[in-house]
Design a protein around this motif. Structure first.
Motif, mmCIF file in Angstrom:
data_model
loop_
_atom_site.group_PDB
_atom_site.id
_atom_site.type_symbol
_atom_site.label_atom_id
_atom_site.label_comp_id
_atom_site.label_asym_id
_atom_site.label_seq_id
_atom_site.Cartn_x
_atom_site.Cartn_y
_atom_site.Cartn_z
ATOM 1 N N VAL A 42 0.861 -1.187 0.000
ATOM 2 C CA VAL A 42 0.000 0.000 0.000
ATOM 3 C C VAL A 42 0.900 1.241 0.000
ATOM 4 N N ILE A 43 0.827 2.005 -1.088
ATOM 5 C CA ILE A 43 1.605 3.248 -1.153
ATOM 6 C C ILE A 43 0.629 4.407 -1.036
ATOM 7 N N PHE A 44 0.966 5.362 -0.216
ATOM 8 C CA PHE A 44 0.065 6.514 -0.057
ATOM 9 C C PHE A 44 0.873 7.750 0.330
ATOM 10 N N ASN A 45 0.217 8.892 0.233
ATOM 11 C CA ASN A 45 0.888 10.129 0.611
ATOM 12 C C ASN A 45 -0.102 11.029 1.346
ATOM 13 N N LEU A 46 0.416 12.067 1.952
ATOM 14 C CA LEU A 46 -0.453 13.044 2.610
ATOM 15 C C LEU A 46 -0.614 14.235 1.667
ATOM 16 N N ARG A 47 -1.842 14.668 1.509
ATOM 17 C CA ARG A 47 -2.101 15.804 0.607
ATOM 18 C C ARG A 47 -1.558 17.097 1.216
ATOM 19 N N ASP A 48 -1.459 18.131 0.384
ATOM 20 C CA ASP A 48 -0.978 19.426 0.883
ATOM 21 C C ASP A 48 -1.916 19.993 1.950
ATOM 22 N N SER A 49 -3.188 19.564 1.909
ATOM 23 C CA SER A 49 -4.161 20.054 2.900
ATOM 24 C C SER A 49 -3.862 19.539 4.304
ATOM 25 N N CYS A 50 -3.003 18.534 4.393
ATOM 26 C CA CYS A 50 -2.765 17.896 5.693
ATOM 27 C C CYS A 50 -1.754 18.709 6.501
ATOM 28 N N PRO A 51 -2.011 18.877 7.793
ATOM 29 C CA PRO A 51 -1.042 19.627 8.601
ATOM 30 C C PRO A 51 0.276 18.881 8.804
ATOM 31 N N LEU A 52 0.342 17.627 8.427
ATOM 32 C CA LEU A 52 1.577 16.853 8.588
ATOM 33 C C LEU A 52 2.165 16.507 7.226
ATOM 34 N N THR A 53 3.472 16.235 7.205
ATOM 35 C CA THR A 53 4.083 15.654 6.006
ATOM 36 C C THR A 53 4.454 14.213 6.352
ATOM 37 N N ALA A 54 4.803 13.444 5.307
ATOM 38 C CA ALA A 54 5.225 12.053 5.541
ATOM 39 C C ALA A 54 6.403 12.024 6.508
ATOM 40 N N LYS A 55 7.275 13.013 6.382
ATOM 41 C CA LYS A 55 8.478 13.074 7.225
ATOM 42 C C LYS A 55 8.103 13.203 8.712
ATOM 43 N N ASP A 56 6.998 13.909 8.979
ATOM 44 C CA ASP A 56 6.553 14.039 10.376
ATOM 45 C C ASP A 56 5.769 12.797 10.812
ATOM 46 N N PHE A 57 4.998 12.279 9.855
ATOM 47 C CA PHE A 57 4.018 11.243 10.186
ATOM 48 C C PHE A 57 4.685 9.910 10.560
ATOM 49 N N ILE A 58 5.755 9.565 9.847
ATOM 50 C CA ILE A 58 6.378 8.246 10.059
ATOM 51 C C ILE A 58 6.922 8.092 11.496
ATOM 52 N N PRO A 59 7.722 9.068 11.989
ATOM 53 C CA PRO A 59 8.188 8.906 13.384
ATOM 54 C C PRO A 59 7.060 8.992 14.406
ATOM 55 N N LEU A 60 6.023 9.777 14.069
ATOM 56 C CA LEU A 60 4.884 9.881 14.976
ATOM 57 C C LEU A 60 4.174 8.521 15.078
ATOM 58 N N LEU A 61 4.015 7.883 13.949
ATOM 59 C CA LEU A 61 3.403 6.550 13.941
ATOM 60 C C LEU A 61 4.236 5.574 14.764
ATOM 61 N N GLN A 62 5.546 5.686 14.581
ATOM 62 C CA GLN A 62 6.442 4.775 15.311
ATOM 63 C C GLN A 62 6.251 4.935 16.820
ATOM 64 N N GLN A 63 6.094 6.204 17.254
ATOM 65 C CA GLN A 63 5.856 6.431 18.698
ATOM 66 C C GLN A 63 4.580 5.746 19.151
ATOM 67 N N HIS A 64 3.661 5.534 18.196
ATOM 68 C CA HIS A 64 2.384 4.897 18.543
ATOM 69 C C HIS A 64 2.332 3.428 18.115
#
Ligand SMILES: Cc1ncc(COP(=O)(O)O)c(C=O)c1O
Length: 374
Positions: free
Chosen positions: A285-307
């Motif tokens: 599954v490949i996906f991305n965050l749209r520009d409308s999102c307050p997060l970027t993939a770079k922020d999201f990946i470590p945040l997910l890891q914390q969870h």
């Protein structure tokens, strides 16, 4: 942790570990390891080819296959610009084999359009490299695990046959492709000259790949495997789980595909997520965050890891891969974590932007992505 980084993170099943402990072994460089011989025979029969060879990795399988097809230095292989061979195999075919890679644009569904291939074929002229091979990939890793259609593969075969060109399939996940198309794997492999497939990805064996094709080709691959340092000795201990990966793991891949689709559809329900669910044919599954999102993939990946959810950055976005070490419940849980973190980020960004506006600075748009904590 729910580890969705790749299907290579699977651990050998208890049955595989038992088979490893009990494996009958010999010296495979001398050709007398009975378990390896059994694996090679079974693998060749399963993909309907004359012969097969056990190799340590998919990369060595592809490299030795390309070099076996392109035996003259100065040959050229046509590959997709998004193919694993071009993107991730350290240019081994050029470095070690003197074989050039001629790239053609890969379509979203992993196909290499015949018009582009025709343009890439060189004239029989002293100035030009000699076009010697076409490589395709199915399922296609960087195209979100989509499987090449049989219709496309038939048209490619007929085009290649007319030109006398062999076709090699990087089928690292060809059994996933077969399940996605609802066919026996031979329906795919009969349309190519040779195939490499991995026992170690969705099929769950700890190590190893198979190269299969006509006997004289496999004899050349055998010699190249030795040259590349891939001759292994008492390797029945690794062939034994490989046998189980073929007899057992191939039967359960639909579960991984169902879990991938569950994730993909769930992600598609979030307006911040950009995803092509029509290309989710298998376990990627490949996906991305749209520009409308307050997060970027770079922020999201470590945040997910914390969870407790592991995914990787991929093609400018992110990739999640399902496999037998993640259950449907864990996929549902991972999805919930992703969706609620995005929700939370959105509320947080709204709150901050409201605060910023009342204080004279706007944090709407790209700046909002840098809000501390996300
Ligand atoms: C499509 C494809 N081909 C080849 C390979 C290489 O396999 P290995 O990592 O065993 O060298 C991979 C690995 O992820 C792959 O996805």
């Amino acid at each position: 942790m729910i580890d969705l980084r790749s299907d290579t993170v699977t651990r050998p099943t208890p049955a595989m570990r038992k088979a490893m402990a009990e494996a009958e072994v010999g010296d495979d460089v001398w050709g007398d390891d009975p378990t390896v011989l059994r694996l090679q025979e079974m693998a060749a029969a399963m993909v309907g080819k004359e012969a097969a060879l056990f190799v340590p990795s998919g990369t060595m399988g592809n490299l030795s296959a390309v070099l076996a097809h392109c035996h003259e230095r100065g040959s050229e292989v046509i590959v997709g610009d998004e193919s694993h061979i071009f993107q991730y195999e350290a240019d081994g075919v050029s470095v070690l084999g003197g074989v050039g890679m001629h790239t053609v644009p890969t379509a979203d569904n992993g196909e290499l359009p015949l018009a582009a291939l025709s343009k890439a074929v060189r004239a029989d002229d002293q100035h030009c490299p000699r076009t010697s091979l076409v490589c395709i990939e199915s399922s296609h890793n960087r195209c979100g695990g989509c499987a090449l259609s049989l219709e496309y593969m038939r048209s490619l075969k007929s085009w290649a046959d007319d030109l006398g060109l062999p076709v090699h399939l990087d089928g690292a996940r060809v059994f996933n492709a077969a399940v996605a198309l609802g066919v026996d794997v031979t329906a795919i492999t009969e349309l190519v000259t040779s195939v490499q497939f991995c026992l170690s990805k969705g099929l769950g064996a700890p190590v190893g790949s198979i190269v299969a094709g006509p006997k004289p080709f496999i004899a050349r691959v055998h010699r190249l495997r030795k040259m590349l340092g891939g001759g292994m000795r008492q390797v029945g201990v690794l062939a034994a789980p490989g046998l189980l990966s073929l007899t057992e793991s191939t039967k359960r891949l639909q579960d991984d595909h169902d879990n991938a689709l569950l994730l993909a559809k769930g992600l598609a329900s979030c307006p911040h997520i950009d995803i092509r669910t029509d290309l989710v044919h298998t376990n990627i599954v490949i996906f991305n965050l749209r520009d409308s999102c307050p997060l970027t993939a770079k922020d999201f990946i470590p945040l997910l890891q914390q969870h407790g959810v592991l995914i990787i950055p991929f093609r400018g976005g992110m990739r999640a891969v399902t496999h037998y070490d993640v259950s449907t419940e864990q996929c549902e849980q991972a999805l919930q974590v992703m969706l609620s973190l995005l929700n939370e980020a959105e509320s947080h960004a709204k709150h901050v932007s409201k605060y910023a506006m009342t204080n004279g600075t706007s944090l709407i748009g790209p700046e909002a992505k840098t809000v501390k904590g996300y």
